[in-house]
Structures are given as C-alpha cells and as structure tokens.
Design a protein around this motif. Structure first.
Motif, mmCIF file in Angstrom:
data_model
loop_
_atom_site.group_PDB
_atom_site.id
_atom_site.type_symbol
_atom_site.label_atom_id
_atom_site.label_comp_id
_atom_site.label_asym_id
_atom_site.label_seq_id
_atom_site.Cartn_x
_atom_site.Cartn_y
_atom_site.Cartn_z
ATOM 1 N N LEU A 1 -43.588 -103.246 -109.420
ATOM 2 C CA LEU A 1 -43.448 -102.780 -108.046
ATOM 3 C C LEU A 1 -43.277 -101.276 -107.971
ATOM 4 O O LEU A 1 -43.097 -100.734 -106.872
ATOM 5 N N ASP A 2 -43.333 -100.595 -109.083
ATOM 6 C CA ASP A 2 -43.271 -99.137 -109.047
ATOM 7 C C ASP A 2 -44.640 -98.525 -108.718
ATOM 8 O O ASP A 2 -44.750 -97.321 -108.513
ATOM 9 N N GLU B 1 -43.081 -101.495 -100.840
ATOM 10 C CA GLU B 1 -41.703 -101.081 -100.601
ATOM 11 C C GLU B 1 -40.851 -102.255 -100.115
ATOM 12 O O GLU B 1 -39.696 -102.411 -100.519
ATOM 13 N N ARG C 1 -40.189 -104.397 -103.061
ATOM 14 C CA ARG C 1 -39.213 -103.722 -103.904
ATOM 15 C C ARG C 1 -37.794 -103.941 -103.372
ATOM 16 O O ARG C 1 -36.849 -104.172 -104.127
ATOM 17 N N SER D 1 -34.803 -105.973 -105.241
ATOM 18 C CA SER D 1 -33.505 -105.345 -105.505
ATOM 19 C C SER D 1 -32.357 -106.214 -105.005
ATOM 20 O O SER D 1 -31.344 -106.398 -105.698
#
Length: 318
Positions: A18-19, A44, A47, A51
């Motif tokens: 996901l980077d 995003e 991501r 998280s």
C-alpha cells in the motif's frame, strides 16, 4: 507512456504494497490525472483501514477508520468491530478485577479462619493444661509453656502478686539471671510493676546491648518485650512477661488477651485453694493442740468432728 511506465512498476512490485501511489508529476486536470488522484485516494483509504486493523490486532481499540463518504460501509463495519471489541475487553477487565478482588477476599477469610482455628485449639490446650494443677507454681509453669509455644517466644516469666502487693517471679523459661533480672517488683517498678499498676499491656523494644536471649551459639536481642497483666474479676493476679523475636500480630494479640484471662482466673482459683488449705491446716493444729474438749455438730445434731482432748475426756482413743 506514463500509464505504461507506472503499470510496469506496480506489476513488478509486491502485491498488496500500500505504499505504492500513482505519480502525477504534471498534476494534470484531464482524465488521466483524475484517474491518478482517484487511485491514490483509494490506496490512502486502504492504508488507513490496514493501519486501524493492525492496531486492533495489537490490542489498541481506540483507533477508528475515517469515513470517506456519508455511507462508508467498510469504515462503519471496522469501527463497530473496534467499539464492540473495546467494550468486550473493558467488560473482561472489570470481570477479572472483580474475580481478583473476590479471590483475595476468600484468601483473607481462609487465613482468618485458619488463624481462628489455631487460636481456639491453642486456648483449648491451655485450658486442658491448667486443669488438675494444685499449686500456683505448677499452674504458672504450664501456662507459660503454652504461651511460649503459641507465640514463639524464646523467653518469658510469670509474676504473681502477693498479699503485700509485690510481684514475685514463680515461673520462668530461658529467663536471664543477674542483677538486672529482678525476682520481685513493687507496683510501678520496672515494666512488670508498671503493667501491674496500669493494668494494661506494655510493649517496648529493648536495647540489644542490655537484653539478649542466650542460646548455645551466643546471644540474640529480642525485637519486643511484652508485659501482660493478669486480671480476674478486676483483681490483679499477676503479670506475664515475654520476649519476642517478632512483634505480636493482631491474631496473637487477641489470643494473648484471652489466654491472660484464663490464666488469671486459674491462678486466682489456685491461690484461693491454697489459702483455704492453709486455714484448714491452721484450724486443725489449733483443735488438736487445745487442752479443752471441743466437738462440732451440724444442723441435724450429728457430730462432725471431735478433738483429741474431748476423746480423752470421754474415754475414747484419739
């Protein structure tokens, strides 16, 4: 050309990374730039979801996924899961705290029950040892043995009040000898006399150079010296003095109060019996040595005793 280059980069990278993000160096406002921005917005969002999920897996239930729109089913589902998991963990924590508190309370009650059982058993042993004692000295020695055994006292002594009010030592266990260890005390004299005068328990930590309990390997200073008055029906009978290596616990303090009451009553009864025997012996000697004839009768007119002089006067053998 830009799309082919980016597609080649993404396909050559690890899936699920996901980077990754679409480059938009020109920040164009055409369809291609909009596609780049939309894709980056989705990445995003994923991501943020990743998280929060990682935080939940690690035990942090305070994190939430921000909603992307008014009806974001994925964010709502993850946030609901976090809230419920957080509530469940809090409930489990409260239950564990209550369980720990109840366990500690049960352990305390169990210890108290064991202490009470030991207290009652020792008091029963004390009362059993006091039965059948004829002399005050024998009784005081037996009582001291039980007290020393229950309290773990290395040394002690029992002092009994005489007719003149002075307290005489009549029983001792590993008691120090010498000028400092008195055998008699007047009320108010020393710790023993002060306990007798005030009729309350006295405790103090002695100077380790002034008082030591002697063992085969040497001397050890006690941590505490206790002077417990022995009172029966508000009458001072004596004082028991004990040397202790550890201060009295609450249970031992209660036991000592009950034991002192039992010993005081037994000592007073033994002293009264001794006085009665002395009176009877004195009366016997008076009757036998009298030259006059003396006899006694009960309420029914029956003769209960006759002295030797009366027997001789009546022609009978004494």
């Amino acid at each position: 050309m830009v799309i082919r280059d980016w597609s080649s980069d993404v396909c050559s990278s690890d899936l699920g990374d996901l980077d990754q993000a679409l480059p938009d160096p020109g920040r164009t406002r055409d369809e291609i730039g909009a596609m780049f921005r939309s894709f980056n917005h989705v990445v995003e969002s994923y991501r943020s979801v990743a998280s929060v999920c990682a935080a939940i897996a690690g035990g942090d239930f305070s994190r939430r996924v921000p909603r992307r729109c008014g009806r974001d089913a994925l964010a709502d589902a993850i946030n609901l899961m976090a809230e419920r998991r957080q509530a469940a963990e809090e409930a489990m924590g409260q239950h564990a705290a209550q369980l720990e508190s109840r366990t500690a309370e049960l352990e305390k009650l169990s210890r108290q029950a064991q202490e009470q059982a030991a207290l009652e058993a020792s008091l029963s042993e004390l009362n059993s040892n006091l039965r059948g004692c004829c002399g005050v000295g024998d009784l005081a020695g037996r009582a001291l043995d039980v007290m020393i055994g229950f309290l773990g006292a290395p040394a002690g002594a029992v002092f009994v009040a005489g007719a003149d009010g002075r307290l005489a030592r009549i029983a001792a266990h590993a008691y120090p000898e010498g000028e400092a260890a008195g055998r008699t005390y007047a009320p108010g004299e020393g710790t023993v006399g002060e306990a007798a005068r005030s009729r309350r328990r006295l405790m103090h930590g002695p100077d380790d150079r002034a008082l030591r309990v002697i063992f085969g390997f040497g001397g050890v200073a006690p941590a505490e010296v206790v002077a417990q008055p022995l009172v029966a029906d508000e009458v001072l009978v004596g004082v028991v003095e004990l040397c202790l290596f550890r201060p009295l616990t609450e249970a031992q303090s209660r036991w000592l109060d009950k034991a002192a009451e039992a010993v005081a009553n037994s000592l007073r009864f033994a002293a009264q019996n001794a006085e009665l025997r002395q009176v009877e012996e004195r009366n016997r000697l008076i009757l036998e040595s009298a030259s006059e004839g003396i006899f006694g009768v009960d309420t029914g007119g029956r003769i209960t005793f006759v002295n030797p002089a009366a027997c001789r006067m009546l022609g009978y053998g004494a």
